[in-house]
Design a protein around this motif. Structure first.
Motif, mmCIF file in Angstrom:
data_model
loop_
_atom_site.group_PDB
_atom_site.id
_atom_site.type_symbol
_atom_site.label_atom_id
_atom_site.label_comp_id
_atom_site.label_asym_id
_atom_site.label_seq_id
_atom_site.Cartn_x
_atom_site.Cartn_y
_atom_site.Cartn_z
ATOM 1 N N GLY A 89 40.190 -37.682 70.526
ATOM 2 C CA GLY A 89 38.754 -37.611 70.280
ATOM 3 C C GLY A 89 38.407 -38.012 68.852
ATOM 4 N N LEU A 90 39.212 -37.558 67.888
ATOM 5 C CA LEU A 90 38.974 -37.925 66.488
ATOM 6 C C LEU A 90 39.141 -39.426 66.280
ATOM 7 C CD1 LEU A 90 40.833 -35.041 64.600
ATOM 8 C CD2 LEU A 90 38.358 -35.334 64.854
ATOM 9 N N ARG A 91 40.151 -40.005 66.903
ATOM 10 C CA ARG A 91 40.405 -41.436 66.695
ATOM 11 C C ARG A 91 39.269 -42.283 67.259
ATOM 12 N NH1 ARG A 91 43.986 -45.327 65.352
ATOM 13 N NH2 ARG A 91 43.990 -47.198 66.657
ATOM 14 N N VAL A 92 38.791 -41.944 68.453
ATOM 15 C CA VAL A 92 37.698 -42.727 69.041
ATOM 16 C C VAL A 92 36.431 -42.600 68.203
ATOM 17 C CG1 VAL A 92 36.213 -42.957 71.070
ATOM 18 C CG2 VAL A 92 38.652 -42.601 71.362
ATOM 19 N N SER A 93 36.240 -41.444 67.575
ATOM 20 C CA SER A 93 35.064 -41.235 66.717
ATOM 21 C C SER A 93 35.285 -41.732 65.302
ATOM 22 C CB SER A 93 34.706 -39.743 66.680
ATOM 23 O OG SER A 93 34.441 -39.255 67.974
ATOM 24 N N SER A 94 36.422 -42.409 65.050
ATOM 25 C CA SER A 94 36.778 -42.940 63.719
ATOM 26 C C SER A 94 36.857 -41.839 62.669
ATOM 27 C CB SER A 94 35.759 -44.015 63.279
ATOM 28 O OG SER A 94 35.758 -45.087 64.186
ATOM 29 N N ARG A 95 37.323 -40.653 63.072
ATOM 30 C CA ARG A 95 37.454 -39.537 62.144
ATOM 31 C C ARG A 95 38.904 -39.088 61.983
ATOM 32 N NH1 ARG A 95 35.056 -34.934 63.956
ATOM 33 N NH2 ARG A 95 34.733 -35.664 66.087
ATOM 34 N N LEU A 96 39.839 -39.919 62.429
ATOM 35 C CA LEU A 96 41.244 -39.564 62.313
ATOM 36 C C LEU A 96 41.801 -40.193 61.029
ATOM 37 C CD1 LEU A 96 43.507 -38.028 63.723
ATOM 38 C CD2 LEU A 96 44.127 -40.123 64.921
ATOM 39 N N HIS A 97 41.527 -39.541 59.913
ATOM 40 C CA HIS A 97 42.001 -40.039 58.619
ATOM 41 C C HIS A 97 42.128 -38.860 57.660
ATOM 42 C CE1 HIS A 97 37.829 -39.516 57.332
ATOM 43 N NE2 HIS A 97 37.453 -40.252 58.368
ATOM 44 N N GLY A 98 42.861 -39.070 56.577
ATOM 45 C CA GLY A 98 43.037 -38.032 55.576
ATOM 46 C C GLY A 98 44.288 -37.200 55.807
ATOM 47 N N PRO A 99 44.630 -36.353 54.836
ATOM 48 C CA PRO A 99 45.859 -35.544 54.898
ATOM 49 C C PRO A 99 45.911 -34.592 56.094
ATOM 50 C CG PRO A 99 44.950 -35.563 52.670
ATOM 51 C CD PRO A 99 43.923 -36.198 53.551
#
Length: 384
Positions: A354-364
């Motif tokens: 879900g985070l990856r599709v929303s472009s929120r899969l980044h950071g530590p």
């Protein structure tokens, strides 16, 4: 419109209900599996149309017809039964039964036989239709009824499958329908109704659901949904939102499956959960379309806010309505809410997808979650 359906075979009842709800947007089907239950429903709230089987565990369909005729001479009643001999038909007609549909029936034929009945009932009620309530009240009331998803599954895509020389296997059929959200959820619901009663085992994989139902029954369910005249969304904003949610769900499903397979988890269950992760918003859009079809008004600029406020409630209601197994519900929920049980890798996978599709899969923190799930951060992190 209220429809009373008396049918003791659960799969047949589900098939008839799918056809009924596809005939109009305002149909509410009240299903009873016994004569006693059907009489109780009739005495408590009546019905605008009654469909009943002939042979029941505690009596006969004509016993219900006699009960109905004691208080209503004009309520249309249709018998749906394998007992179609001449004497039975005569007795039914004598009590004012308007039609007799023999089992086993073809879904398309059932649809054609019921359509003119609904048109007559709607025409009779048109002059006395009540005014619509406020939108929030409409949405609240819809939560207590059977929710449906919009869908664009066409009969032309199902008909060739019915006439194939070599029947498709459940795995092949599941692959064809992998992105048909409404159909997949319907098949899972029906299969779990059977599986939980037989063995207590919950079903999360579409191919397993088709195996339990059988290819023929699965195709019948698909045809019933394809004949749903109200399946699509006509309002441009609702249609656009549905396309976005469907695309989002399909992307989550595909990424979750790929992540799961890369660490040797059940990819099919993760794919099904991803496909259902936006079911609440999709059901809400269908309900909003129903409101518009009944003459209601909705401010286009408020649709996004309505989806945020009501979408989660509709999603939770659907999980209960569909009787989805707890593990599948947890996978769906993990897409939206970080899982507390971080030791369950499948839940982490759903959230990360879900985070990856929303472009929120980044950071530590995202990198830490990926490593905890056993996934390679270099492969899955969103690029800056």
């Amino acid at each position: 419109m209220k429809v009373l359906l008396l049918e003791d075979d659960e799969l047949v009842a589900s098939l008839i209900e799918a056809v009924l709800t596809g005939l109009a947007a305002d149909i509410h089907v009240h299903h009873a599996a016994t004569l006693t239950a059907a009489r109780h429903i009739w005495q408590r709230q009546g019905a605008d149309l009654v469909l009943c089987d002939w042979n029941l565990p505690d009596g006969y369909g004509l016993d219900l017809v006699r009960t109905i005729r004691q208080s209503s001479e004009h309520t249309p009643v249709i018998i749906v039964s394998a007992s179609s001999d001449r004497d039975n038909v005569k007795r039914a007609l004598h009590l004012g039964v308007i039609d007799f549909i023999a089992k086993p029936f073809d879904v398309s034929t059932l649809h054609q036989r019921l359509l003119p009945v609904f048109e007559r009932i709607n025409a009779a009620e048109l002059s006395d239709s009540p005014s619509l309530p406020l939108l929030d009240y409409w949405l609240e009331q819809a939560l207590g009824a059977k929710l449906q998803l919009p869908g664009e599954l066409g009969a032309e895509t199902i008909t060739p499958l019915l006439n194939q020389p070599a029947p498709l296997t459940p795995t092949e059929l599941a692959a064809r329908w992998k992105n048909e959200t409404a159909l997949v959820t319907r098949l899972l619901q029906l299969a779990n109704n059977i599986s939980l009663k037989r063995s207590g085992n919950a079903i999360s994989r579409p191919a397993d659901a088709i195996s339990i139902l059988g290819v023929a029954m699965s195709l019948n369910c698909a045809m019933a949904m394809a004949l749903n005249s109200a399946r699509g969304l006509s309002h441009p904003v609702l249609k656009q939102q549905a396309a976005l949610y469907q695309a989002h769900a399909e992307q989550v499903a595909a990424i979750a499956r790929a992540m799961a397979l890369s660490i040797e988890l059940d990819g099919a269950s993760c794919h099904a959960a991803g496909l259902l992760c936006r079911c609440g918003e999709l059901a809400l859009l269908r309900t909003l379309q129903d409101y518009l079809d009944q003459g209601g008004k909705i401010d286009d600029h408020k649709i996004e806010d309505i989806l945020k406020r009501w979408g989660p409630r509709y999603g939770n209601r659907l999980k209960i309505q569909w009787q989805l197994p707890i593990p599948l519900r947890e996978l769906i929920g993990a897409v939206h809410v970080p899982p507390t049980q971080t030791t369950r890798k499948a839940l982490l996978v759903m959230h990360l997808a879900g985070l990856r599709v929303s472009s929120r899969l980044h950071g530590p923190e995202a990198e830490r979650l990926l490593r905890r799930a056993g996934l390679n951060p270099d492969k899955w992190l969103n690029k800056a």
